[in-house]
Scaffold this motif. Structure first.
Motif: not given
Length: 657
Positions: A17-18, A24-25, A269-273
């Protein structure tokens, strides 16, 4: 689940996911949902050697679910392939080792370039057939050979399952009892637009079982242990291909898990963090624990290293065998060299030769196949019509994998990609059908061209061959459609001399080619040359004047030469240039082109006119701009203005301008 296993899995997910976030895709849904499947393959089953990624006897992994590339690249990096952390950071960037969709020419260790739904699955069936043929060929000379003996694994998705291409290939895999093929179905009930139930109610396991597959089901796809046991069960079934349906949750643990939103959109961003905190990671990007990485690599090395060493010793011993056949096979194994050393100018053709071009092609193909055991292929229920049967060879069947005539049935699409998979081993394959059916294989031809695979698509019944069947059988526009596919050589020979030259060029090219043949009866044309095919274009009729040059190809050359001779009686002396391969003509140097094209350039070809505009004006091109009307060959030619008298009149009008 062991704590260490959980750490490995979480690292794979976060790296994936990083990568998608940096690009961006990408496709985070499958990276989070199918991680246990790919992890289990890499750690427990795939016989791979990251430091020798082209090991001949490695297990193959085909991503028919091509959107799993992020997950696979992360696994390859952790396993020790030639992919660095910097390469992961460049995911999806131009010319990186980690393109958004896998590319075998850019990433050493990727076994096949995939993308279109069902293509990877169908090509994996071809790989399984290729492995079976390879095994049988070796066993013919070496009892109990160990050079080739591996599995083909394929990851598929719900999107693949709905593909007609996949179902065509699945039917053949069951027919041929391909026990070396294990397919892992990432079943998350989600397509790009909707829940799967909105577009499909099929019972997939029953469907595959009815086609001769062994089927299995894992209800908890996040369980490494359950996935592992299912793969072990599949390996015990040696007489059937295996499909394992593994229920997963798309985008597992993200805010939008189990929805189509997470299929092809990077996480917020929130989901990834939030995901990183949940897995015990800092929010720093591409944060890797070196100790964890080192232990992952050692685990795979310890599992596979001894197998690889023993195989190397066996290979080296085989290379010293005194047998010419075994040395030939080892050379092919090491270099994919089919041993083509035939002088194509040595063929002796009687002056009285006269037959259909498809029959001439069959004779040449059989002579070559008789000398080279690495040529195999078939037709889509049209072997007798296209005349591509290898007369001295058996059919490829579940009881005889040494057969070189492959019966594809009425499955053009699957045929086009199955030969892709077979050709990944270096075999020169061919796939034949009528030219009008080429549309069913355009995607396959394009995919082959991206990999430089040695596949020859033989398209017969060019031009007016099916004139009595009318518009439905018309194929005039197809020729230039094929010529427009990059990196594909399209050959349209005019007689047996050019057919001989074309095959010499095909076998040397080691790339994707198309061979276009008419069903018309031809004789040896005055001025035709075997060597002309390799050049792409050559002078077949010289003139003493520099008034005009007529470019033509294929069966049109016969008519062009007749027209030129009759116009000569009227005082018009025309040079005729045969163009067996327009792609090669286009690549000629300007000086070579100028030596061919003198005076006014006219094109005479029963195809679309636009393709020729780089050589002359549109009005100087005599082609076909409509579908074929019903009638005899002569009647159809007259209605389309492509008969002898109409062409003579058009040429005279062009020269008057």
């Amino acid at each position: 689940m062991k704590e260490e296993t959980k750490k490995y899995l979480n690292l794979l997910k976060i790296l994936s996911v990083d990568m998608i976030d940096a690009a961006g895709a990408g496709y985070p849904g499958i990276s989070l949902g199918a991680s246990s499947i790919i992890y289990t393959l890499f750690t427990e089953h795939l016989n791979i050697m990251p430091t020798s990624p082209q090991w001949l006897n490695r297990d193959r992994l085909v991503l028919s679910a091509a959107h799993a590339t992020g997950l696979v690249y992360a696994n390859m990096y952790m396993a020790g392939f030639d992919i660095t952390l910097e390469d992961l950071k460049k995911f999806g960037q131009p010319n990186s080792k980690t393109p958004l969709l896998n590319d075998m020419l850019k990433t050493n260790g990727i076994d096949l370039t995939t993308g279109p739904s069902g293509y990877g699955f169908s090509a994996a069936v071809g790989m399984a057939m290729g492995e079976k043929y390879y095994q049988s060929l070796l066993s013919k000379y070496i009892k109990s050979q160990k050079l080739i003996n591996h599995y083909i694994y394929c990851l598929i998705s719900d999107g693949d399952i709905e593909s007609g291409l996949l179902m065509e290939a699945a039917s053949l895999a069951g027919l041929y009892n391909l026990g070396n093929l294990i397919v892992l179905y990432d079943s998350n009930n989600m397509t790009m637009d909707n829940n799967l139930e909105k577009s499909s109610i099929d019972d997939i396991l029953k469907k595959f079982s009815s086609m001769g597959w062994q089927t299995d089901y894992v209800g908890e796809g996040s369980s490494v242990d359950k996935v592992d046991k299912a793969i072990k069960r599949a390996k015990r079934v040696t007489n059937k291909p295996s499909l394992i349906e593994i229920k997963t949750v798309i985008g597992k643990d993200s805010f939008n898990q189990n929805t189509n939103i997470v299929h092809d959109h990077p996480l917020t961003k929130d989901d990834l963090e939030n995901l990183k905190r949940k897995y015990g990671f800092s929010t720093e990007k591409f944060n890797v624990d070196d100790k964890l990485l080192d232990s992952y690599r050692k685990y795979i090395q310890n599992r596979v290293g001894r197998k690889f060493k023993l195989w190397q010793e066996y290979h080296d011993a085989m290379a010293k065998y005194p047998s010419n056949e075994i040395r030939m096979l080892v050379n092919f194994a090491d270099n994919k060299d089919i041993g083509f050393n035939i002088d194509m100018n040595s063929f002796k053709i009687q002056n009285t030769y006269q037959e259909e071009m498809t029959e001439s092609n069959n004779k040449i193909l059989n002579i070559l196949a008789d000398k080279i055991p690495f040529i195999l292929g078939g037709a889509s229920d049209m072997a007798s019509s296209c005349r591509v049967n290898l007369s001295k060879e058996a059919n490829f069947t579940s009881k005889n994998y040494l057969g070189r005539n492959i019966t594809f049935g009425v499955r053009e699409a699957a045929m086009g990609s199955i030969v892709s998979g077979i050709s990944t081993y270096g075999f020169q394959t061919f796939a034949a059908t009528h030219l009008r059916y080429a549309y069913s294989m355009l995607e396959d031809i394009k995919m082959n061209s991206l990999m430089n695979l040695p596949v020859c698509y033989i398209f017969t019944h060019d031009g007016f061959s099916n004139s009595k069947k009318g518009a439905v059988e018309s194929s005039f526009e197809v020729l230039n459609v094929l010529r427009n596919i990059p990196h594909v050589l399209v050959f349209r020979p005019s007689d047996i001399n050019e057919i001989i030259g074309v095959w010499g060029t095909i076998l040397k090219a080691k790339q994707t080619t198309c061979l276009i043949l008419s069903g018309e009866i031809t004789h040896i044309l005055k001025g035709s040359k075997v060597a002309g095919a390799s050049k792409g274009a050559y002078i077949i009729r010289e003139s003493k004047s520099n008034v005009a040059t007529v470019l033509s190809s294929g069966f049109d050359i016969t008519l062009t030469l007749v027209v030129a001779e009759e116009l000569m009686k009227e005082g018009l002396d025309l040079r005729v240039v045969s163009v067996p391969c327009k792609n090669l003509l286009d690549k000629m140097s300007d000086s070579d082109k100028n030596s061919l094209l003198v005076g006014k350039v006219i094109v005479l070809e029963s195809s679309g006119k636009d393709m020729w505009c780089r050589y002359t004006s549109y009005d100087n091109i005599i082609g076909i701009e409509d579908v074929m009307p019903s009638g005899s060959v002569n009647e159809s030619m007259q209605q389309l203005g492509f008969d002898k008298e109409s062409i003579k009149s058009k040429i005279k009008n062009i020269l008057k301008k």
